[in-house]
Every structure is written in structure tokens, then in C-alpha cells.
Design a protein around this motif. Structure first.
Motif, PDB file in Angstrom:
ATOM      1  N   ASN A   1     -11.211  -3.776   7.345  1.00 18.10           N
ATOM      2  CA  ASN A   1     -10.863  -5.084   6.793  1.00 18.10           C
ATOM      3  C   ASN A   1      -9.396  -5.172   6.372  1.00 18.10           C
ATOM      4  O   ASN A   1      -8.815  -6.260   6.384  1.00 18.10           O
ATOM      5  N   LEU A   2      -8.808  -4.048   6.003  1.00 18.52           N
ATOM      6  CA  LEU A   2      -7.368  -4.044   5.730  1.00 18.52           C
ATOM      7  C   LEU A   2      -6.615  -4.457   6.987  1.00 18.52           C
ATOM      8  O   LEU A   2      -5.673  -5.242   6.937  1.00 18.52           O
ATOM      9  N   ALA A   3      -7.036  -3.908   8.117  1.00 16.79           N
ATOM     10  CA  ALA A   3      -6.375  -4.230   9.383  1.00 16.79           C
ATOM     11  C   ALA A   3      -6.591  -5.708   9.735  1.00 16.79           C
ATOM     12  O   ALA A   3      -5.679  -6.376  10.224  1.00 16.79           O
ATOM     13  N   LEU A   4      -7.790  -6.196   9.456  1.00 12.86           N
ATOM     14  CA  LEU A   4      -8.091  -7.609   9.733  1.00 12.86           C
ATOM     15  C   LEU A   4      -7.218  -8.515   8.850  1.00 12.86           C
ATOM     16  O   LEU A   4      -6.678  -9.532   9.309  1.00 12.86           O
TER      17      LEU A   4
ATOM     18  N   ILE B   1       0.377  -1.495   6.623  1.00 12.89           N
ATOM     19  CA  ILE B   1      -0.773  -0.699   6.196  1.00 12.89           C
ATOM     20  C   ILE B   1      -0.395   0.763   5.975  1.00 12.89           C
ATOM     21  O   ILE B   1       0.316   1.364   6.783  1.00 12.89           O
TER      22      ILE B   1
ATOM     23  N   ASN C   1      -0.053 -11.470   9.614  1.00 13.74           N
ATOM     24  CA  ASN C   1       0.918 -11.446  10.706  1.00 13.74           C
ATOM     25  C   ASN C   1       0.848 -12.703  11.568  1.00 13.74           C
ATOM     26  O   ASN C   1       1.849 -13.092  12.166  1.00 13.74           O
TER      27      ASN C   1
ATOM     28  N   SER D   1       4.801  -9.170   4.813  1.00 17.50           N
ATOM     29  CA  SER D   1       3.359  -9.378   4.807  1.00 17.50           C
ATOM     30  C   SER D   1       2.678  -8.152   4.222  1.00 17.50           C
ATOM     31  O   SER D   1       3.141  -7.022   4.400  1.00 17.50           O
TER      32      SER D   1
ATOM     33  N   SER E   1      -1.412  -6.700   3.415  1.00 18.52           N
ATOM     34  CA  SER E   1      -2.853  -6.949   3.501  1.00 18.52           C
ATOM     35  C   SER E   1      -3.571  -6.351   2.310  1.00 18.52           C
ATOM     36  O   SER E   1      -3.302  -5.210   1.921  1.00 18.52           O
TER      37      SER E   1
ATOM     38  N   ASN F   1      -0.014  -9.151  16.140  1.00 19.89           N
ATOM     39  CA  ASN F   1      -1.291  -8.439  16.228  1.00 19.89           C
ATOM     40  C   ASN F   1      -2.420  -9.441  16.319  1.00 19.89           C
ATOM     41  O   ASN F   1      -3.443  -9.206  16.926  1.00 19.89           O
TER      42      ASN F   1
ATOM     43  N   GLN G   1       0.822  -1.208   0.000  1.00 15.57           N
ATOM     44  CA  GLN G   1       0.000   0.000   0.000  1.00 15.57           C
ATOM     45  C   GLN G   1       0.855   1.256   0.000  1.00 15.57           C
ATOM     46  O   GLN G   1       1.869   1.325   0.678  1.00 15.57           O
TER      47      GLN G   1
ATOM     48  N   GLU H   1      -4.336  -7.774   7.681  1.00 12.48           N
ATOM     49  CA  GLU H   1      -2.964  -7.705   8.189  1.00 12.48           C
ATOM     50  C   GLU H   1      -2.773  -8.618   9.400  1.00 12.48           C
ATOM     51  O   GLU H   1      -1.741  -9.264   9.552  1.00 12.48           O
ATOM     52  N   ARG H   2      -3.786  -8.674  10.268  1.00  9.07           N
ATOM     53  CA  ARG H   2      -3.681  -9.571  11.427  1.00  9.07           C
ATOM     54  C   ARG H   2      -3.497 -11.016  10.979  1.00  9.07           C
ATOM     55  O   ARG H   2      -2.749 -11.776  11.573  1.00  9.07           O
TER      56      ARG H   2
ATOM     57  N   TRP I   1      -5.549  -9.885  21.444  1.00  8.45           N
ATOM     58  CA  TRP I   1      -4.190  -9.593  20.948  1.00  8.45           C
ATOM     59  C   TRP I   1      -3.157  -9.903  22.012  1.00  8.45           C
ATOM     60  O   TRP I   1      -2.063 -10.363  21.726  1.00  8.45           O
TER      61      TRP I   1
END
Lengths: 440, 178
Positions: B122-125, A248, B131, B149, B151, B33, A227, B127-128, B5
Motif C-alpha cells: 500500500n505504500l507503493a500504491l 519509499i 506521483n 511526493s 506516500s 509510475n 520515510q 506513491e503511485r 504503467w
């Protein structure tokens, strides 16, 4: 119900004219209008044969007022006369037709190629002239001139500034899930017309956001394989990749003064909200929490950033005071509330709200805490409010395809802007724009 | 879920300790995460498996060690979860073994979410999820420099449908060998 039928009749007349632009969003489908709509007659403007290939200006204006949901324009076949000059307007004739307001006008071109619309608005009930004005633009501003007239008529009658001369940004995704997938940042008039691509990529693009002056857009692009946040000048097309950290890089939103950008980075391990000064690109971290912090958005006065966090276990909306760093939770109804935007005035917000496993757009009064679901559709996301605070645009789905929906903040007026070109999503409503000048 | 977490991070730390003896590159567990399932410590590949051969197909994707069967590179997750499934651990351990023994190879772990909920969340999800795999592999001794990684959130569905079946295929993390 009779009033609603009236709206559909008007739209039927206008459909033929609005399907011209192949790349634009499709013809708007109005699902519901206000309970009590103002009856107005937009008399066909006197316009010379040199404008014959353009959509009649009165049609554009009538359609603008229709989709506000607050007006029911009189179909032109029901008019008894077509006056273009104030001296030819006989208010009692219009009163007989049950019309509350009459707008008339002419459009003329001068030697330099500019066009000028001269228009007049009459209050039929109180028998007075309310407006007598002109709007001038170049010939390519035909639709902009019409939208400006709509803004003036709307404001004169409702007392609320019109937002028809605005634009929307959105993401268009084609052939997703195939090797030929393409993603673009699109810009269009607020009625879906005249869309064009600002950037197209085989990799996803996300989260387009307006600068407060309406001249730049920030968005997320995966063009580097991860990104990146990109700033792009709408007029020159110049692109500037401003972050491309590991992890991100998302949710860019300009501060109200345009000098800072809030964004989300996970470069330090997990998603946190940062403030970037656009002058020197310096980053200041605003949140410090091992949970997810994302989807920042500003209050109008620049004092608060509201954001989504799962620090309480489930995604909820929080408010951060950027001078004191004090954080306060704002949502308590439901177990999924996300991607909030404050309304002008800062007393209310709209956000994605999950109810019985379905995602809708909801409205909340911040002082009282009560929540009202505004949309009947599902998989709703990305609400963005018009600058006059009367309507919001959001992304939803219709028969498996991503479309844009618009709903009034009182929930009564709804329409859709479908796209036959692909999935459309992540709409962002522009600030007020001077679309007759400044390169538009 | 509240301390999800925290629990995840603790487990990774624990996995790191368990594996400290056999980690080849001295890499350490990174804070996670997402949650990682407890590592049972019994299926850890022996560090001295030097005789093992590691094959790759024409695209550079690995075979199950000692065979010419493709090794699964896509792992699925429950709704709103980033916990690795117990049944995926054997395959992930094989990836760990392959990467440990082929330190010149690197992977990108792509994390994905289904379309429900808001895109940026959802980007954060995603990434989790990425990770969770990254943490597992580094705890298994893979150098963190071998793993990137990224996302994609809900932006790149494997199945563009809108059913529960499509969503379950889209909640995934995929290992891309470079």
C-alpha cells in the motif's frame, strides 16, 4: 468438544493472574485447540513466600503449553496431590486422572538473588522419568525461567524445539486519525506480557524486523517527514538512520547471516528491492522493473529473496536467486498475493491471500503449489512465523480494532492477543533468544 | 491493467508534448509510475495570465484564482487505481497555474491507500497516486523542485472506520502547501 472446554477452564483460572501488566497485550483468548491434545499435569511448584507477589511459575508454564494448542493442562483443583519431589510422585494416581505426563518442580533463591527452578517430567503411561533439570536466572528473569521450563517440557514430549522463550515486535498505534496520534515500536514476550516501547513518534512507524542475533531491530519511521529506515539496538536504545531517500524507504529485512539488509527504495523512480551491506552501507539493486517490487524476505540459506511484484498486472509473489538474478513467479492462485514469508526448511511459505475480496493468511507448498487458507478472520496481514515453524502471528481486526492473532501452521489452533491500549499490527516473531543472558 | 504503467508513462509524455509550448520553466515530464488521464489540452491556462491575482489563506493554502474560495487540495481514487479522475483536472490545473505563477511556493503531495491489502504494498500504491499528481503538475509546467511526493500508504487514514465509505475517503492524495 470436551477437550476444548478443558482449555477454557484452565484459562479462566489463569485470567486473574495475567491482567496485571497494564501496558501489556490483553489476556489471550483461545479460539480453538488441536483435535487431540496431550493431557499434562503441571503441579504447582514449591516456591517460598518471598515469591508470593509473582505469578506462580506453574501457571505461566501451563499457559504456555495451553496456547500451543497441543496440550490440555489439568486444572489444579482436579489434582489429588501436589508433589514437589520425585519421591512423592505416584504415577498410578495420575493415571487414574487420565493424565499422560506430570511435571513437578521447586523454585529457590540463593544469597546472590538468583533463582533456580528444579523440575522433573514423568511419562505416566510408560512409567518413566523423562527430565530432571534446573534452570537458573536472576529474579527479574522469573517469567524467562518459566518459559525455559516450558520449552524443555514441550521439546521432550513433542520432539520439536519450544519457542516460548521468544519475543514479538509490533506496532502500537493510538488515536489514529486525530491530531494526538502516536505510533510506537513495541517489544513483548511471545505471550504478550512485559511489553515496552522501543520508540514512540507522532509520525507513523512501520515494518519492525529482527536481526538474526535478536539484538537489533530495523523499522521504517516517518519522523523526518518522509520515510527513513532506522536500525536500533534493543539494549542500548541507540538509533541509526540508515536511509532517508526521496520516495519509499521500506520493508527492511535482515539477511540470515545478519550482514545485509534487503530494503525497498523508489529513489530511482519506482519501488525496487535493494541489498545493503551493513558493514559499508553500500547498496546493490536487486530488481529492475517499472512495476512495484516490494516486501522482500529471505530464504533460510540466504540464496533467495522472495518478494511481491505487480509486474504481471496484479500483486503476486516472486522468487529471486541473488547469485544468478533469475526470477521465478511462485503464486498462481488468486489475484492478490503479497507479503510472503518462508517457513523454516524453505519448502513452504505463508502470505496475504485475497479470496472473495477478503484478505486471509494462506500457506503454500512450493513444490506442489497447493494453497491452504489458515485464517478465518478478514483484513489479515503481516504473517510472521515462530522460529520452530509451528505457529505464525499476524495482524487482523476485531470489532474495528487492530489485534494480533496466532494460528498454527496446520490451521487447527488459534488464539488472539487483543490490546485495549490501541491498534496493534505488524507483528514480528523473534528468532530463538537466550532470554536468561545477554541483557534480557 | 497489465500495461497500466506503460500507458500511464506514455500519456504523461504526450501531455508533456502538448504542454511544451506553454510550459514556463522548461520542465519536462518525468516517467510516471501511475496512470494519468489524457490531457485534453483545451483547459490549459493561458501562459500570459499575468493580471491574475493569487490569494492564499492564513495557513498558506490557495484560493481559487481570482476569488476567496478555498481550492480543493484532496483528490480521491478508485480502489487499487492511481488514475486521476476527470472531474479533478480543473482543480489540478488551477494548482498548476498557482504554482507556476508563485515559483517560491512548494508543495508536498501525500499519497494514501485504504487499509485493504498489505501495508508495504500500500505504500507503493500511495506513491503511485502522489506521483500521478506530481506528473500532472510537472507536465502542466510546474518546476519539479516545487513538488515533493511522500506516500503514507494506509498509515494515516482520514477516516479510521472500516467501511467502504471510510475506504473511499482514505484512497486519496493531498496537496500540502509549504
Amino acid at each position: 468438544m470436551r477437550i476444548l472446554t478443558g482449555v477454557f477452564l484452565v484459562l479462566a483460572v489463569l485470567v486473574a493472574a495475567s491482567v496485571r501488566a497494564a501496558e501489556s497485550l490483553d489476556t489471550i483468548i483461545i479460539d480453538a485447540g488441536a483435535d487431540r491434545q496431550t493431557r499434562i499435569a503441571i503441579v504447582p511448584f514449591g516456591q517460598g513466600p518471598e515469591f508470593a507477589n509473582l505469578q506462580p511459575m506453574a501457571d505461566i508454564i501451563g499457559f504456555d503449553l495451553s496456547r500451543s494448542g497441543q496440550f490440555a493442562p489439568l486444572p489444579k483443583q482436579n489434582m489429588l496431590s501436589y508433589p514437589n519431589q520425585p519421591k512423592d510422585v505416584f504415577l498410578r494416581d495420575w493415571r487414574v486422572l487420565g493424565v499422560e505426563y506430570v511435571a513437578i518442580g521447586t523454585v529457590a533463591a540463593d544469597a546472590s538473588g538468583s533463582i533456580t527452578a528444579s523440575y522433573h517430567l514423568f511419562d505416566v503411561v510408560n512409567e518413566r522419568q523423562m527430565l530432571s533439570e534446573t534452570v537458573t536466572g536472576s529474579r527479574r528473569h522469573w517469567r524467562d525461567v518459566a518459559h525455559r521450563v516450558s520449552d524443555r517440557l514441550y521439546e521432550s514430549i513433542t520432539g520439536i524445539r519450544g519457542a516460548f522463550s521468544t519475543k514479538i515486535l509490533y506496532v502500537l498505534a493510538r488515536n489514529i486519525g486525530t491530531p494526538g496520534a502516536s505510533y510506537s515500536i513495541e517489544i513483548a514476550d511471545s505471550d504478550g506480557e512485559r511489553s515496552r516501547s522501543l520508540f514512540t513518534s507522532p509520525q507513523p512507524v512501520m515494518s519492525p524486523a529482527w536481526s538474526p542475533d535478536g539484538r537489533r531491530v530495523a523499522y521504517v519511521s516517518f519522523e523526518t517527514g518522509r520515510q527513513a529506515i532506522v536500525l536500533q539496538d534493543i539494549f542500548t536504545g541507540q538509533r541509526d538512520l540508515i536511509t532517508n531517500f526521496t520516495g519509499i524507504n521500506s520493508s527492511p529485512v535482515f539477511s540470515p547471516d545478519g550482514r545485509n539488509l534487503t530494503l525497498v527504495l523508489s529513489k530511482d523512480g519506482n519501488p525496487e528491492i535493494y541489498l545493503m551491506s551493513l558493514a559499508d552501507r553500500r547498496l546493490r539493486r536487486l530488481t529492475q522493473h517499472p512495476g512495484i517490487d516490494t516486501e522482500p524476505s529471505w530464504s533460510e540459506d540466504g540464496r533467495f529473496v522472495i518478494f511481491t511484484s505487480d509486474r504481471g498486472g496484479r500483486p503476486q509473489i516472486y522468487q529471486l536467486d541473488i547469485t544468478t538474478n533469475m526470477i521465478e513467479r511462485l503464486t498462481f492462485v488468486g489475484n492478490y498475493n503479497a507479503r510472503a514469508r518462508l517457513l523454516p526448511g524453505g519448502k513452504h511459505m505463508v502470505f496475504v491471500h485475497r479470496r472473495e475480496s477478503l484478505d486471509h493468511i494462506a500457506w503454500q507448498d512450493l513444490a506442489r503449489g497447493d494453497v491452504r487458507v489458515l485464517t478465518q478472520t478478514t483484513l489479515d496481514e503481516s504473517p510472521s512465523v515462530a522460529p520452530n515453524g509451528t505457529m505464525l502471528i499476524y495482524a487482523t481486526q476485531d470489532r474495528g480494532r487492530g489485534i494480533l492473532g496466532v494460528v498454527s501452521l496446520d490451521g487447527r489452533v488459534r488464539y488472539r492477543l487483543p490490546s485495549s491500549a490501541g491498534d496493534v499490527r505488524e507483528p514480528s516473531w523473534s528468532p530463538y533468544l537466550d532470554t536468561l543472558n545477554g541483557g534480557w | 491493467m497489465t500495461n497500466h504503467w506503460l500507458r500511464g508513462a506514455a500519456m504523461v509524455a504526450l501531455a508533456g508534448l502538448v504542454l511544451a509550448g506553454c510550459a514556463s520553466k522548461g520542465s519536462k515530464a518525468e516517467p510516471a509510475n501511475g496512470g494519468v488521464a489524457p490531457y485534453d489540452g483545451q483547459t490549459a491556462p493561458a501562459s500570459g495570465s499575468g493580471a491574475q491575482s493569487y490569494g492564499f489563506d492564513a495557513d498558506g493554502n490557495p484560493f481559487v484564482p481570482g476569488t476567496n474560495q478555498p481550492l480543493t487540495r484532496v483528490f480521491y481514487f478508485d480502489y487499487d487505481q492511481s488514475q486521476l479522475s476527470q472531474s479533478d483536472l480543473t482543480a489540478l490545473e488551477m494548482h498548476g497555474e498557482i504554482l507556476r505563477n508563485n515559483p517560491e511556493r512548494a508543495i508536498v503531495v501525500e499519497g494514501h491507500a485504504d487499509e485493504r491489502g498489505s501495508r508495504e504494498y500500500n505504500l507503493a500504491l500511495g506513491e503511485r497516486r502522489a506521483n500521478a499528481i506530481r506528473s500532472f503538475l510537472t507536465a502542466a509546467g510546474v518546476a519539479s523542485t516545487q513538488i515533493e511526493s511522500v506516500s503514507y500508504g494506509e498509515e494515516r487514514p482520514d477516516d479510521p472506520g472500516h467501511s467502504e465509505a471510510a475506504w473511499s475517503r482514505n484512497r486519496r492524495a493531498a496537496l500540502i502547501y509549504r
